[in-house]
Design a protein around this motif. Structure first.
Motif, PDB file in Angstrom:
ATOM      1  N   ALA A 196       0.813  -1.228   0.000  1.00 30.33           N
ATOM      2  CA  ALA A 196       0.000   0.000   0.000  1.00 30.33           C
ATOM      3  C   ALA A 196       0.843   1.274   0.000  1.00 30.33           C
ATOM      4  CB  ALA A 196      -0.969   0.011   1.173  1.00 30.33           C
ATOM      5  N   ASN A 197       2.142   1.187  -0.245  1.00 29.53           N
ATOM      6  CA  ASN A 197       3.000   2.367  -0.389  1.00 29.53           C
ATOM      7  C   ASN A 197       3.792   2.248  -1.697  1.00 29.53           C
ATOM      8  OD1 ASN A 197       4.436   0.217   0.616  1.00 29.53           O
ATOM      9  ND2 ASN A 197       5.633   1.412   2.084  1.00 29.53           N
ATOM     10  N   PRO A 198       3.228   2.766  -2.779  1.00 23.30           N
ATOM     11  CA  PRO A 198       3.834   2.584  -4.112  1.00 23.30           C
ATOM     12  C   PRO A 198       5.279   3.083  -4.184  1.00 23.30           C
ATOM     13  CG  PRO A 198       1.627   3.534  -4.293  1.00 23.30           C
ATOM     14  CD  PRO A 198       1.984   3.572  -2.846  1.00 23.30           C
ATOM     15  N   GLY A 199       6.067   2.343  -4.938  1.00 24.14           N
ATOM     16  CA  GLY A 199       7.436   2.741  -5.217  1.00 24.14           C
ATOM     17  C   GLY A 199       8.462   2.308  -4.191  1.00 24.14           C
ATOM     18  N   MET A 228       9.689  -5.190  -6.254  1.00 28.66           N
ATOM     19  CA  MET A 228       9.296  -4.878  -7.628  1.00 28.66           C
ATOM     20  C   MET A 228      10.263  -5.446  -8.653  1.00 28.66           C
ATOM     21  SD  MET A 228       7.860  -0.981  -7.230  1.00 28.66           S
ATOM     22  CE  MET A 228       9.352  -0.416  -6.402  1.00 28.66           C
ATOM     23  N   GLU A 229      11.445  -5.836  -8.257  1.00 30.79           N
ATOM     24  CA  GLU A 229      12.409  -6.474  -9.156  1.00 30.79           C
ATOM     25  C   GLU A 229      12.421  -7.989  -8.979  1.00 30.79           C
ATOM     26  OE1 GLU A 229      16.205  -4.673  -8.608  1.00 30.79           O
ATOM     27  OE2 GLU A 229      15.531  -2.684  -9.264  1.00 30.79           O
ATOM     28  N   ALA A 254       2.465 -15.016   6.021  1.00 30.76           N
ATOM     29  CA  ALA A 254       2.093 -13.771   5.343  1.00 30.76           C
ATOM     30  C   ALA A 254       3.151 -13.379   4.328  1.00 30.76           C
ATOM     31  CB  ALA A 254       1.911 -12.662   6.368  1.00 30.76           C
ATOM     32  N   ILE A 255       2.677 -12.917   3.141  1.00 36.23           N
ATOM     33  CA  ILE A 255       3.576 -12.446   2.083  1.00 36.23           C
ATOM     34  C   ILE A 255       3.122 -11.052   1.662  1.00 36.23           C
ATOM     35  CG2 ILE A 255       4.500 -12.858  -0.226  1.00 36.23           C
ATOM     36  CD1 ILE A 255       3.866 -15.825   0.134  1.00 36.23           C
ATOM     37  N   GLU A 256       3.986 -10.057   1.832  1.00 36.20           N
ATOM     38  CA  GLU A 256       3.726  -8.686   1.374  1.00 36.20           C
ATOM     39  C   GLU A 256       4.342  -8.507  -0.015  1.00 36.20           C
ATOM     40  OE1 GLU A 256       2.132  -6.114   2.561  1.00 36.20           O
ATOM     41  OE2 GLU A 256       1.796  -6.518   4.704  1.00 36.20           O
ATOM     42  N   CYS A 257       3.622  -7.797  -0.892  1.00 34.16           N
ATOM     43  CA  CYS A 257       4.109  -7.555  -2.248  1.00 34.16           C
ATOM     44  C   CYS A 257       4.188  -6.054  -2.518  1.00 34.16           C
ATOM     45  CB  CYS A 257       3.183  -8.210  -3.286  1.00 34.16           C
ATOM     46  SG  CYS A 257       3.096 -10.008  -3.129  1.00 34.16           S
ATOM     47  N   CYS A 258       5.304  -5.619  -3.053  1.00 33.38           N
ATOM     48  CA  CYS A 258       5.496  -4.209  -3.376  1.00 33.38           C
ATOM     49  C   CYS A 258       4.759  -3.861  -4.677  1.00 33.38           C
ATOM     50  CB  CYS A 258       6.982  -3.899  -3.539  1.00 33.38           C
ATOM     51  SG  CYS A 258       7.941  -4.178  -2.020  1.00 33.38           S
ATOM     52  N   ILE A 259       4.365  -2.593  -4.821  1.00 36.74           N
ATOM     53  CA  ILE A 259       3.592  -2.141  -5.977  1.00 36.74           C
ATOM     54  C   ILE A 259       4.234  -0.883  -6.571  1.00 36.74           C
ATOM     55  CG2 ILE A 259       1.412  -3.173  -5.229  1.00 36.74           C
ATOM     56  CD1 ILE A 259       0.659  -0.416  -4.084  1.00 36.74           C
ATOM     57  N   GLU A 260       3.910  -0.665  -7.843  1.00 37.19           N
ATOM     58  CA  GLU A 260       4.472   0.496  -8.529  1.00 37.19           C
ATOM     59  C   GLU A 260       3.562   1.711  -8.450  1.00 37.19           C
ATOM     60  OE1 GLU A 260       7.174  -1.659 -11.989  1.00 37.19           O
ATOM     61  OE2 GLU A 260       5.117  -1.009 -12.473  1.00 37.19           O
ATOM     62  N   THR A 270       7.451  -9.154  -9.914  1.00 41.05           N
ATOM     63  CA  THR A 270       6.841  -9.441  -8.599  1.00 41.05           C
ATOM     64  C   THR A 270       5.899 -10.636  -8.705  1.00 41.05           C
ATOM     65  OG1 THR A 270       6.963  -7.088  -8.015  1.00 41.05           O
ATOM     66  CG2 THR A 270       5.464  -8.473  -6.727  1.00 41.05           C
ATOM     67  N   TYR A 271       5.109 -10.657  -9.779  1.00 41.53           N
ATOM     68  CA  TYR A 271       4.119 -11.718  -9.966  1.00 41.53           C
ATOM     69  C   TYR A 271       4.790 -13.079 -10.090  1.00 41.53           C
ATOM     70  CZ  TYR A 271      -0.162 -13.935 -11.747  1.00 41.53           C
ATOM     71  OH  TYR A 271      -1.275 -14.736 -11.919  1.00 41.53           O
ATOM     72  N   ARG A 272       5.853 -13.185 -10.914  1.00 40.49           N
ATOM     73  CA  ARG A 272       6.525 -14.469 -11.123  1.00 40.49           C
ATOM     74  C   ARG A 272       7.165 -14.975  -9.835  1.00 40.49           C
ATOM     75  NH1 ARG A 272       8.189 -11.925 -15.939  1.00 40.49           N
ATOM     76  NH2 ARG A 272      10.205 -11.405 -14.978  1.00 40.49           N
ATOM     77  N   SER A 273       7.813 -14.084  -9.106  1.00 43.40           N
ATOM     78  CA  SER A 273       8.431 -14.498  -7.840  1.00 43.40           C
ATOM     79  C   SER A 273       7.374 -14.937  -6.826  1.00 43.40           C
ATOM     80  CB  SER A 273       9.260 -13.348  -7.265  1.00 43.40           C
ATOM     81  OG  SER A 273      10.386 -13.073  -8.069  1.00 43.40           O
ATOM     82  N   LEU A 274       6.237 -14.240  -6.807  1.00 46.98           N
ATOM     83  CA  LEU A 274       5.156 -14.604  -5.885  1.00 46.98           C
ATOM     84  C   LEU A 274       4.613 -15.988  -6.218  1.00 46.98           C
ATOM     85  CD1 LEU A 274       3.194 -13.855  -3.596  1.00 46.98           C
ATOM     86  CD2 LEU A 274       1.731 -12.767  -5.335  1.00 46.98           C
ATOM     87  N   VAL A 275       4.407 -16.285  -7.503  1.00 48.95           N
ATOM     88  CA  VAL A 275       3.890 -17.599  -7.900  1.00 48.95           C
ATOM     89  C   VAL A 275       4.846 -18.707  -7.461  1.00 48.95           C
ATOM     90  CG1 VAL A 275       3.383 -19.086  -9.878  1.00 48.95           C
ATOM     91  CG2 VAL A 275       2.490 -16.757  -9.806  1.00 48.95           C
ATOM     92  N   HIS A 276       6.143 -18.516  -7.712  1.00 48.80           N
ATOM     93  CA  HIS A 276       7.134 -19.529  -7.327  1.00 48.80           C
ATOM     94  C   HIS A 276       7.171 -19.705  -5.801  1.00 48.80           C
ATOM     95  CE1 HIS A 276      11.547 -21.102  -7.808  1.00 48.80           C
ATOM     96  NE2 HIS A 276      10.753 -21.971  -7.199  1.00 48.80           N
TER      97      HIS A 276
END
Length: 337
Positions: A196-199, A228-229, A254-260, A270-276
């Protein structure tokens, strides 16, 4: 002379009348039965004295006729009747018990019956309680055994991803606000979040969690953060709880994901790493994609935003995890040719 004769006759009449009264009094006293006297012979029922006339007193001793008094005893038939106090009464018609002892006996019998009924009811209730507890225990054991067997069969036939993604282990300092070092009961699910904090990067979010030990502004953390990388940072051991998923903290990772940007959509890296990462965690903790949920599914919070606002994207993500397991996983104990 005549006057003298009349005086004599008057005196004789008075004497005669007094004598009659004495006779009646004597007869009455002989026929009377008080509590302490025993003129009559109770063994035979006969009455002493040869009295055949009607008595005008309180007790008539009548061998041949009915007494006109308040208490009639029929001596010629050999019956005996006593009405003093709460004692036994014998009548010409049979035997009757007219005492308080019978009532006392009946009351005692009723009390015994009530006590016996209460004891029987208590035993029945105890028996039913025992049967209920035993039945519940048997059903619970069968259910637990069935689930364990099902999980074992599933693990023996389903593929799992055995190779984890690359990630840096940068554990938070133990503190009350982000890493309480409290043991996690059992991993029963994986919860997806967004920062929830872009960038911001994974490392920056990890440092924010660690700094809560000093600021104390809130309680928050996560087991993993995906940047994001595509970089992954582990903040909390998988054997400990993280402050991320409210009431599911005790049994989920819990898994937090960064957003742009504000859309909350994950970029491709981010998506590919999350799936793996999710596919590997499912195999490691014997889970399937049905055990993968959103923060929204726990509390209703709009997190992760893009997956909450786009249900089709969420369904596609879970399908991508299944596909990754199918393509990159292997059945445990089976070597591929």
């Amino acid at each position: 002379m005549k006057e003298y004769w009349r005086l004599i006759k008057g005196m004789a009449g008075d004497t005669w009348e007094m004598a009659g009264k004495d006779r009646r009094s004597t007869a009455s006293s002989r026929g009377r039965r008080s509590t302490g006297s025993a003129v009559s012979q109770r063994s035979t029922g006969s009455y002493s004295g040869n009295h055949r006339s009607r008595s005008s007193g309180n007790h008539g001793g009548n061998q041949g006729s009915r007494s006109s008094g308040n208490h009639g005893g029929n001596h010629s038939s050999g019956n005996y009747r006593r009405t003093t106090g709460n004692s036994i009464s014998y009548g010409g018609s049979g035997y009757r018990k007219n005492t308080g002892r019978k009532r006392y006996t009946n009351n005692r019998s009723r009390r015994r019956r009530k006590r016996r009924n209460r004891q029987i009811a208590a035993r029945v209730i105890l028996f039913l309680a025992i049967v209920t507890v035993v039945s519940w225990a048997v059903i619970h054991m069968k259910d637990s055994g069935g689930k364990q067997t099902e999980a074992k069969v599933r693990m023996e036939t389903e593929k799992v991803v055995q190779i984890p993604p690359e990630f840096d282990v940068e554990l938070l300092d133990i503190n009350d606000y982000s890493r309480p070092a409290q043991a996690l009961e059992q991993v029963r699910g994986i919860v997806i979040h967004y920062t929830a904090n872009p960038g911001t990067t994974a490392k920056q979010n990890r440092d924010y969690f660690n700094g809560l030990k000093d600021t104390g502004e809130t309680k928050a953390s996560s087991h993993f953060i995906v940047g994001m990388e595509g970089e992954i940072v582990q903040c909390i051991p998988t054997a400990e709880i993280a402050y991320a998923s409210n009431e599911r903290n005790s049994d989920t990772l819990a898994i937090e994901c960064c957003i742009e940007d504000e859309t909350g959509k994950f970029n491709d890296a981010t998506y590919r790493s999350l799936v793996h990462l999710v596919a590997w965690l499912c195999g490691k903790f014997e889970l399937n994609t049905e055990d993968v949920i959103r923060h929204y599914d726990v509390t209703g919070k709009n997190c992760p935003k893009f997956f909450v606002e786009h249900e089709d994207a969420w369904r596609q993500f879970k399908e991508d995890v299944r596909q990754y397991i199918e393509e990159n996983g292997a059945v445990p104990g089976v070597q591929e040719s």
